[in-house]
Design a protein around this motif. Structure first.
Motif, PDB file in Angstrom:
ATOM      1  N   PRO A  23       0.869  -1.113   0.070  1.00 16.28           N
ATOM      2  CA  PRO A  23      -0.006  -0.041   0.006  1.00 16.28           C
ATOM      3  C   PRO A  23       0.859   1.235   0.014  1.00 16.28           C
ATOM      4  CG  PRO A  23      -0.917  -1.566   1.470  1.00 16.28           C
ATOM      5  CD  PRO A  23       0.323  -2.103   0.980  1.00 16.28           C
ATOM      6  N   MET A  24       1.707   1.262   0.710  1.00 15.38           N
ATOM      7  CA  MET A  24       2.801   2.434   0.777  1.00 15.38           C
ATOM      8  C   MET A  24       3.500   2.766  -0.453  1.00 15.38           C
ATOM      9  SD  MET A  24       4.522   2.653   4.761  1.00 15.38           S
ATOM     10  CE  MET A  24       5.159   0.566   4.474  1.00 15.38           C
ATOM     11  N   LEU A  25       3.880   1.718  -1.096  1.00 10.66           N
ATOM     12  CA  LEU A  25       4.777   1.729  -2.424  1.00 10.66           C
ATOM     13  C   LEU A  25       3.753   2.186  -3.732  1.00 10.66           C
ATOM     14  CD1 LEU A  25       7.084  -1.508  -2.029  1.00 10.66           C
ATOM     15  CD2 LEU A  25       7.512   1.108  -2.022  1.00 10.66           C
ATOM     16  N   ILE A  26       2.609   1.678  -3.519  1.00 16.77           N
ATOM     17  CA  ILE A  26       1.587   2.097  -4.601  1.00 16.77           C
ATOM     18  C   ILE A  26       1.020   3.262  -4.441  1.00 16.77           C
ATOM     19  CG2 ILE A  26      -0.547   1.501  -5.649  1.00 16.77           C
ATOM     20  CD1 ILE A  26      -0.113  -1.502  -4.867  1.00 16.77           C
ATOM     21  N   LEU A  27       0.873   3.804  -3.454  1.00 13.98           N
ATOM     22  CA  LEU A  27       0.302   5.238  -3.129  1.00 13.98           C
ATOM     23  C   LEU A  27       1.477   6.314  -3.404  1.00 13.98           C
ATOM     24  CD1 LEU A  27      -2.120   4.656  -0.180  1.00 13.98           C
ATOM     25  CD2 LEU A  27      -2.786   5.388  -2.514  1.00 13.98           C
ATOM     26  N   SER A  28       2.486   5.898  -2.924  1.00 18.09           N
ATOM     27  CA  SER A  28       3.629   6.942  -3.263  1.00 18.09           C
ATOM     28  C   SER A  28       4.043   6.822  -4.595  1.00 18.09           C
ATOM     29  CB  SER A  28       4.793   6.496  -2.393  1.00 18.09           C
ATOM     30  OG  SER A  28       5.298   5.407  -2.630  1.00 18.09           O
ATOM     31  N   MET A  29       3.820   5.730  -5.367  1.00 15.40           N
ATOM     32  CA  MET A  29       4.089   5.737  -6.730  1.00 15.40           C
ATOM     33  C   MET A  29       3.063   6.375  -7.632  1.00 15.40           C
ATOM     34  SD  MET A  29       4.287   2.532  -9.809  1.00 15.40           S
ATOM     35  CE  MET A  29       2.408   2.303  -9.474  1.00 15.40           C
ATOM     36  N   LEU A  30       1.849   6.509  -7.049  1.00 16.11           N
ATOM     37  CA  LEU A  30       0.851   7.323  -7.826  1.00 16.11           C
ATOM     38  C   LEU A  30       0.849   8.728  -7.379  1.00 16.11           C
ATOM     39  CD1 LEU A  30      -2.503   4.757  -7.092  1.00 16.11           C
ATOM     40  CD2 LEU A  30      -1.337   5.425  -9.066  1.00 16.11           C
ATOM     41  N   VAL A  31       1.337   9.041  -6.150  1.00 13.59           N
ATOM     42  CA  VAL A  31       1.369  10.335  -6.002  1.00 13.59           C
ATOM     43  C   VAL A  31       2.811  11.069  -6.599  1.00 13.59           C
ATOM     44  CG1 VAL A  31       2.266  11.992  -4.188  1.00 13.59           C
ATOM     45  CG2 VAL A  31       0.433  10.418  -3.746  1.00 13.59           C
ATOM     46  N   GLY A  32       3.703  10.324  -7.050  1.00 16.66           N
ATOM     47  CA  GLY A  32       4.978  10.572  -7.981  1.00 16.66           C
ATOM     48  C   GLY A  32       4.539  10.868  -9.358  1.00 16.66           C
ATOM     49  N   VAL A  33       3.571  10.012  -9.979  1.00 20.26           N
ATOM     50  CA  VAL A  33       3.229   9.882 -11.179  1.00 20.26           C
ATOM     51  C   VAL A  33       2.301  11.397 -11.464  1.00 20.26           C
ATOM     52  CG1 VAL A  33       1.871   9.027 -13.123  1.00 20.26           C
ATOM     53  CG2 VAL A  33       3.368   7.648 -11.799  1.00 20.26           C
ATOM     54  N   VAL A  34       1.396  11.705 -10.518  1.00 25.75           N
ATOM     55  CA  VAL A  34       0.680  12.853 -10.548  1.00 25.75           C
ATOM     56  C   VAL A  34       1.419  14.116 -10.171  1.00 25.75           C
ATOM     57  CG1 VAL A  34      -1.060  13.893  -9.154  1.00 25.75           C
ATOM     58  CG2 VAL A  34      -1.393  11.680  -9.623  1.00 25.75           C
ATOM     59  N   ILE A  35       2.326  14.046  -9.387  1.00 22.99           N
ATOM     60  CA  ILE A  35       3.054  15.266  -9.262  1.00 22.99           C
ATOM     61  C   ILE A  35       4.271  15.475 -10.543  1.00 22.99           C
ATOM     62  CG2 ILE A  35       5.132  16.234  -7.855  1.00 22.99           C
ATOM     63  CD1 ILE A  35       2.339  16.423  -6.586  1.00 22.99           C
ATOM     64  N   ALA A  36       4.484  14.228 -11.074  1.00 21.52           N
ATOM     65  CA  ALA A  36       5.504  14.240 -12.345  1.00 21.52           C
ATOM     66  C   ALA A  36       4.562  15.127 -13.647  1.00 21.52           C
ATOM     67  CB  ALA A  36       6.034  13.070 -12.665  1.00 21.52           C
ATOM     68  N   ILE A  37       3.406  14.698 -13.672  1.00 21.32           N
ATOM     69  CA  ILE A  37       2.565  15.188 -14.753  1.00 21.32           C
ATOM     70  C   ILE A  37       2.201  16.565 -14.309  1.00 21.32           C
ATOM     71  CG2 ILE A  37       0.240  15.185 -15.711  1.00 21.32           C
ATOM     72  CD1 ILE A  37       0.244  12.277 -15.259  1.00 21.32           C
ATOM     73  N   PHE A  38       1.960  17.093 -13.314  1.00 19.74           N
ATOM     74  CA  PHE A  38       1.650  18.304 -12.716  1.00 19.74           C
ATOM     75  C   PHE A  38       3.058  19.339 -12.806  1.00 19.74           C
ATOM     76  CE2 PHE A  38       2.115  21.595  -9.687  1.00 19.74           C
ATOM     77  CZ  PHE A  38       0.872  22.688  -9.918  1.00 19.74           C
ATOM     78  N   GLN A  39       4.100  18.771 -12.824  1.00 19.05           N
ATOM     79  CA  GLN A  39       5.425  19.359 -12.763  1.00 19.05           C
ATOM     80  C   GLN A  39       5.585  19.851 -14.387  1.00 19.05           C
ATOM     81  OE1 GLN A  39       8.103  17.483 -10.606  1.00 19.05           O
ATOM     82  NE2 GLN A  39       8.074  18.719  -8.797  1.00 19.05           N
ATOM     83  N   ALA A  40       5.349  18.600 -15.246  1.00 20.65           N
ATOM     84  CA  ALA A  40       5.572  18.580 -16.776  1.00 20.65           C
ATOM     85  C   ALA A  40       4.633  19.566 -17.336  1.00 20.65           C
ATOM     86  CB  ALA A  40       5.279  17.311 -17.411  1.00 20.65           C
ATOM     87  N   VAL A  41       3.331  19.613 -16.683  1.00 23.55           N
ATOM     88  CA  VAL A  41       2.593  20.660 -17.422  1.00 23.55           C
ATOM     89  C   VAL A  41       2.857  22.084 -16.848  1.00 23.55           C
ATOM     90  CG1 VAL A  41       0.064  21.711 -17.044  1.00 23.55           C
ATOM     91  CG2 VAL A  41       0.695  19.130 -17.513  1.00 23.55           C
ATOM     92  N   THR A  42       3.229  22.365 -15.704  1.00 27.03           N
ATOM     93  CA  THR A  42       3.406  23.859 -15.208  1.00 27.03           C
ATOM     94  C   THR A  42       4.916  24.131 -15.345  1.00 27.03           C
ATOM     95  OG1 THR A  42       3.706  22.841 -13.078  1.00 27.03           O
ATOM     96  CG2 THR A  42       1.565  23.683 -13.424  1.00 27.03           C
ATOM     97  N   GLN A  43       5.868  23.239 -15.962  1.00 27.00           N
ATOM     98  CA  GLN A  43       7.278  23.507 -15.985  1.00 27.00           C
ATOM     99  C   GLN A  43       8.020  23.817 -14.642  1.00 27.00           C
ATOM    100  OE1 GLN A  43       8.070  25.827 -19.361  1.00 27.00           O
ATOM    101  NE2 GLN A  43       7.115  24.419 -20.961  1.00 27.00           N
ATOM    102  N   ILE A  44       7.295  23.323 -13.426  1.00 25.66           N
ATOM    103  CA  ILE A  44       7.957  23.507 -12.325  1.00 25.66           C
ATOM    104  C   ILE A  44       8.750  22.588 -11.919  1.00 25.66           C
ATOM    105  CG2 ILE A  44       7.690  24.022  -9.736  1.00 25.66           C
ATOM    106  CD1 ILE A  44       4.999  25.276 -10.652  1.00 25.66           C
ATOM    107  N   HIS A  45      10.248  22.557 -11.960  1.00 23.92           N
ATOM    108  CA  HIS A  45      10.956  21.337 -11.684  1.00 23.92           C
ATOM    109  C   HIS A  45      11.826  21.356 -10.397  1.00 23.92           C
ATOM    110  CE1 HIS A  45      10.098  19.606 -15.710  1.00 23.92           C
ATOM    111  NE2 HIS A  45      10.450  20.988 -16.171  1.00 23.92           N
ATOM    112  N   GLU A  46      10.846  21.446  -9.382  1.00 24.74           N
ATOM    113  CA  GLU A  46      11.448  21.520  -7.951  1.00 24.74           C
ATOM    114  C   GLU A  46      11.176  19.972  -7.582  1.00 24.74           C
ATOM    115  OE1 GLU A  46      13.226  22.486  -4.656  1.00 24.74           O
ATOM    116  OE2 GLU A  46      12.668  23.802  -6.508  1.00 24.74           O
ATOM    117  N   GLN A  47      12.587  19.349  -6.848  1.00 24.89           N
ATOM    118  CA  GLN A  47      12.395  17.935  -6.389  1.00 24.89           C
ATOM    119  C   GLN A  47      11.775  17.902  -5.124  1.00 24.89           C
ATOM    120  OE1 GLN A  47      16.548  16.965  -6.658  1.00 24.89           O
ATOM    121  NE2 GLN A  47      16.486  16.861  -8.881  1.00 24.89           N
TER     122      GLN A  47
END
Length: 86
Positions: A23-47
């Motif tokens: 559960p922890m790995l799957i949810l953190s992976m989903l959050v990572g993908v959503v944040i990566a898409i958000f960062q790609a759209v807004t071009q904010i590349h803050e780690q």
């Protein structure tokens, strides 16, 4: 202790590890993908954005499911000790 018992114990150990960590790995992976898409759209590349949100999600999962995880781990440990005693 024969080989089938050892194989069953190891199979159950892998099953418990996947059950507890999944559960922890799957949810953190989903959050990572959503944040990566958000960062790609807004071009904010803050780690730190993705790291902090993943950390928050993992902490929330531990707070919500921590007692279940501890009970599962205790049951498995009791089974191992019972096999050792037998």
């Amino acid at each position: 202790m024969d080989t089938t018992t050892v194989i069953d114990v190891l199979r159950e150990a892998v099953s418990v590890a996947l059950e507890l960590g999944g559960p922890m790995l799957i949810l953190s992976m989903l959050v990572g993908v959503v944040i990566a898409i958000f960062q790609a759209v807004t071009q904010i590349h803050e780690q730190t954005i993705s790291f902090m949100l993943k950390l928050i999600v993992v902490i929330l999962v531990l707070l919500i499911g921590g007692s279940w995880m501890l009970t599962t781990l205790q049951d498995y440990t009791k089974e191992i000790f019972a096999l050792i005693a037998a």
